[in-house]
Design an enzyme around this catalytic site. Structure first.
Site, mmCIF file in Angstrom:
data_model
loop_
_atom_site.group_PDB
_atom_site.id
_atom_site.type_symbol
_atom_site.label_atom_id
_atom_site.label_comp_id
_atom_site.label_asym_id
_atom_site.label_seq_id
_atom_site.Cartn_x
_atom_site.Cartn_y
_atom_site.Cartn_z
ATOM 1 N N GLY A 1 41.651 37.338 34.723
ATOM 2 C CA GLY A 1 42.394 35.991 34.184
ATOM 3 C C GLY A 1 41.244 35.008 34.220
ATOM 4 N N ARG A 2 41.531 33.794 34.214
ATOM 5 C CA ARG A 2 40.444 32.576 34.176
ATOM 6 C C ARG A 2 39.502 32.903 34.779
ATOM 7 N NH1 ARG A 2 45.541 30.132 34.089
ATOM 8 N NH2 ARG A 2 45.778 30.402 36.153
ATOM 9 N N ILE A 3 39.564 33.308 36.458
ATOM 10 C CA ILE A 3 38.296 32.993 37.344
ATOM 11 C C ILE A 3 37.780 34.439 36.958
ATOM 12 C CG2 ILE A 3 37.629 33.281 39.584
ATOM 13 C CD1 ILE A 3 40.246 31.337 40.163
ATOM 14 N N SER B 1 43.333 44.939 35.577
ATOM 15 C CA SER B 1 44.333 43.920 35.502
ATOM 16 C C SER B 1 45.633 44.511 35.021
ATOM 17 C CB SER B 1 44.116 42.701 34.721
ATOM 18 O OG SER B 1 43.819 43.048 33.306
ATOM 19 N N ARG B 2 46.815 43.822 34.990
ATOM 20 C CA ARG B 2 48.004 44.325 34.414
ATOM 21 C C ARG B 2 47.912 45.110 33.253
ATOM 22 N NH1 ARG B 2 51.974 39.857 36.752
ATOM 23 N NH2 ARG B 2 50.361 38.659 35.538
ATOM 24 N N SER B 3 47.454 44.195 32.468
ATOM 25 C CA SER B 3 47.169 44.895 30.928
ATOM 26 C C SER B 3 45.573 44.977 30.593
ATOM 27 C CB SER B 3 48.066 43.942 30.019
ATOM 28 O OG SER B 3 47.553 42.753 30.419
ATOM 29 N N ARG C 1 42.948 35.910 47.586
ATOM 30 C CA ARG C 1 43.967 35.508 48.731
ATOM 31 C C ARG C 1 43.701 36.650 49.846
ATOM 32 N NH1 ARG C 1 44.546 31.208 47.225
ATOM 33 N NH2 ARG C 1 46.416 30.121 46.654
ATOM 34 N N ASP D 1 35.977 34.594 51.269
ATOM 35 C CA ASP D 1 36.362 33.212 51.222
ATOM 36 C C ASP D 1 37.836 32.901 51.702
ATOM 37 O OD1 ASP D 1 35.761 30.354 50.737
ATOM 38 O OD2 ASP D 1 36.933 30.716 49.012
ATOM 39 N N GLU E 1 44.618 32.053 57.579
ATOM 40 C CA GLU E 1 43.687 30.999 57.622
ATOM 41 C C GLU E 1 44.321 29.862 58.356
ATOM 42 O OE1 GLU E 1 42.346 32.136 53.107
ATOM 43 O OE2 GLU E 1 42.997 29.963 53.593
ATOM 44 N N HIS F 1 37.429 29.138 52.765
ATOM 45 C CA HIS F 1 38.361 28.739 51.512
ATOM 46 C C HIS F 1 37.815 27.713 50.726
ATOM 47 C CE1 HIS F 1 42.512 29.778 49.888
ATOM 48 N NE2 HIS F 1 41.597 29.287 48.766
HETATM 49 P P1 NAP Z 1 45.131 34.018 36.335
HETATM 50 O O1 NAP Z 1 44.149 33.423 35.178
HETATM 51 O O2 NAP Z 1 46.546 33.857 36.235
HETATM 52 O O3 NAP Z 1 44.685 35.445 36.360
HETATM 53 C C1 NAP Z 1 44.980 36.632 37.240
HETATM 54 C C2 NAP Z 1 44.717 38.103 36.659
HETATM 55 O O4 NAP Z 1 45.268 38.798 38.044
HETATM 56 C C3 NAP Z 1 45.263 38.133 35.415
HETATM 57 O O5 NAP Z 1 44.309 38.981 34.715
HETATM 58 C C4 NAP Z 1 46.285 39.286 35.942
HETATM 59 O O6 NAP Z 1 46.511 40.256 35.121
HETATM 60 C C5 NAP Z 1 45.724 39.671 37.098
HETATM 61 N N1 NAP Z 1 46.939 40.392 37.913
HETATM 62 C C6 NAP Z 1 47.915 39.864 38.322
HETATM 63 N N2 NAP Z 1 48.875 40.959 39.061
HETATM 64 C C7 NAP Z 1 47.879 41.997 39.076
HETATM 65 C C8 NAP Z 1 48.081 43.255 39.735
HETATM 66 N N3 NAP Z 1 49.204 43.486 40.438
HETATM 67 N N4 NAP Z 1 47.095 44.062 39.558
HETATM 68 C C9 NAP Z 1 46.006 43.727 38.943
HETATM 69 N N5 NAP Z 1 45.696 42.608 38.366
HETATM 70 C C10 NAP Z 1 46.705 41.638 38.457
HETATM 71 O O7 NAP Z 1 44.705 33.335 37.857
HETATM 72 P P2 NAP Z 1 43.150 32.581 38.220
HETATM 73 O O8 NAP Z 1 43.106 31.133 37.800
HETATM 74 O O9 NAP Z 1 42.246 33.505 37.627
HETATM 75 O O10 NAP Z 1 43.255 32.569 39.601
HETATM 76 C C11 NAP Z 1 43.196 33.967 40.464
HETATM 77 C C12 NAP Z 1 43.565 33.537 41.819
HETATM 78 O O11 NAP Z 1 42.456 33.061 42.513
HETATM 79 C C13 NAP Z 1 44.799 32.745 42.278
HETATM 80 O O12 NAP Z 1 45.927 33.139 41.871
HETATM 81 C C14 NAP Z 1 44.423 32.131 43.594
HETATM 82 O O13 NAP Z 1 45.074 32.978 44.437
HETATM 83 C C15 NAP Z 1 43.121 32.487 43.616
HETATM 84 N N6 NAP Z 1 42.209 31.313 43.780
HETATM 85 C C16 NAP Z 1 41.358 30.983 44.821
HETATM 86 C C17 NAP Z 1 40.535 29.969 45.195
HETATM 87 C C18 NAP Z 1 39.593 29.633 46.178
HETATM 88 O O14 NAP Z 1 39.615 28.845 46.441
HETATM 89 N N7 NAP Z 1 39.202 30.823 46.672
HETATM 90 C C19 NAP Z 1 40.479 28.906 44.084
HETATM 91 C C20 NAP Z 1 41.555 29.203 43.095
HETATM 92 C C21 NAP Z 1 42.405 30.268 42.700
HETATM 93 P P3 NAP Z 1 47.177 40.148 33.508
HETATM 94 O O15 NAP Z 1 46.205 39.387 32.673
HETATM 95 O O16 NAP Z 1 46.875 41.693 32.976
HETATM 96 O O17 NAP Z 1 48.620 39.649 33.585
#
Ligand code: NAP
Length: 315
Positions: free
Chosen positions: A149-151, A170-172, A228, A252, A257, A275
């Protein structure tokens, strides 16, 4: 009209200041002073990682129609219960993407090049007695990203500057991205040196990185988790680190936590951070601004800037 909010976790100081400047009354869920407050509260605020809002809590707050999270993850919110009660959830996507991706690269360098151990080696004066051991190269290594996704995409962009070959799961599949797609993380783990976890937490991804994934990652592989704790099976990871079934880990995020068990602290092949993926002044301000924009829009009955995908109205 004075608006009553309730914080369901500690919130960053920037956000608290902004809410106070707006003249919102912010009650603290952990210390309710006014017994009538529950009936006055119309919105909940909290961080993405610490907020837990279940069906029972929502039932106690009949007027709540918004949960404004200062963070991107929302795995602590019972979305079904929220939607049944007409409660919308907002978060702050994008605001912290760059910082979390930066930290992922930092952890990759830290575990592979053993930077924390090298720092202690110099501080302890060990250098005069012996030379520091060999480390592992990051440039040109094979990277697998779980969650594109974004990160995940921001991590890939940074890794490209290190000439890494990049795969993702990822899922797709994302046909617009020039990286190798794997439908199963077990398969991707066999083909990479660094496995970075960047998918959301929650029931659907619980223990996605299990003993088999770690076995496939192998004794030269590193696991990095900036997403997470719930995505990684803690017992399987502990065993893999103790037996050197994998080379090391950069973590992280944790399972309970901030109470990180001493078992993790005693391992020499892990780098641990509290974190802190989004903990930069710049990002914390941007997250607070976006949370405030959601709160202001809610009270002005205007469209919400960043509802979570499940709460967006169909276009
Ligand atoms: P995002 O843009 O929604 O991206 C999530 C990605 O995960 C998408 O590519 C999605 O796939 C994929 N995904 C979802 N379910 C899955 C599964 N069952 N198997 C494989 N891939 C799967 O979210 P983001 O902004 O990148 O953030 C990701 C996560 O980082 C957050 O949800 C949060 O928990 C964590 N985070 C951590 C911190 C920190 O401080 N360490 C800070 C911010 C966020 P599809 O595109 O195919 O749907």
């Amino acid at each position: 009209m004075t608006q009553h909010l309730m914080q369901v976790s500690q919130v960053p100081a920037f956000l608290m200041q902004a809410m106070q400047q707006e003249d919102y009354v912010v009650h603290d869920h952990a210390h309710i002073v006014d017994p009538m407050a529950l009936g006055k509260v119309t919105a909940l605020v909290g961080t993405g990682s610490e907020s837990k809002v279940d069906r029972n809590l929502l039932a106690m707050l009949p007027r709540v129609k918004l949960i404004a999270l200062c963070g991107v993850g929302y795995d602590g919110i019972d979305l079904d219960a929220a939607k049944e009660r007409g409660v919308v959830v907002t978060h702050t996507p994008g605001a912290m993407t760059a910082d979390v991706a930066d930290l992922a690269l930092g952890l990759m360098l830290a575990v592979g090049r053993r930077i924390p151990q090298a720092d202690r080696f110099v501080r302890n004066g060990d250098w005069v007695m012996e030379s520091f051991g060999m480390t592992r190269r990051l440039s040109g290594a094979r990277l697998g990203i779980l969650g594109m996704g974004r990160i995940g995409q921001a991590i890939a962009q940074r890794a490209a500057a290190f000439d890494m070959s990049i795969s993702y799961c990822s899922r797709s599949a994302k046909p617009n991205l020039p990286y190798t797609f794997y439908g199963a993380v077990e398969d991707m783990a066999s083909a990479v040196d660094y496995l970075v976890v960047a998918a959301p937490g929650g029931a659907a991804t619980l223990n996605l990185v299990n003993a088999r994934v770690l076995e496939n990652l192998g004794p030269k592989g590193y696991l990095i988790n900036i997403a997470r704790g719930s995505l990684v099976d803690p017992e399987a990871l502990m065993l893999a680190l103790k037996t050197k079934a994998i080379a090391g880990a950069g973590l992280d995020v944790f399972w309970d936590e901030p109470r990180v068990s001493p078992d993790w602290r005693s391992l020499s092949n892990v780098v641990l951070t509290p974190h802190m993926g989004s903990h930069t002044e710049e990002t914390r301000r941007a997250m607070a601004d976006l949370t405030m924009a959601n709160l202001r829009a809610f009270y002005a009955r205007a469209p919400l800037p960043t509802p979570v995908p499940e709460c967006r109205s169909p276009t």
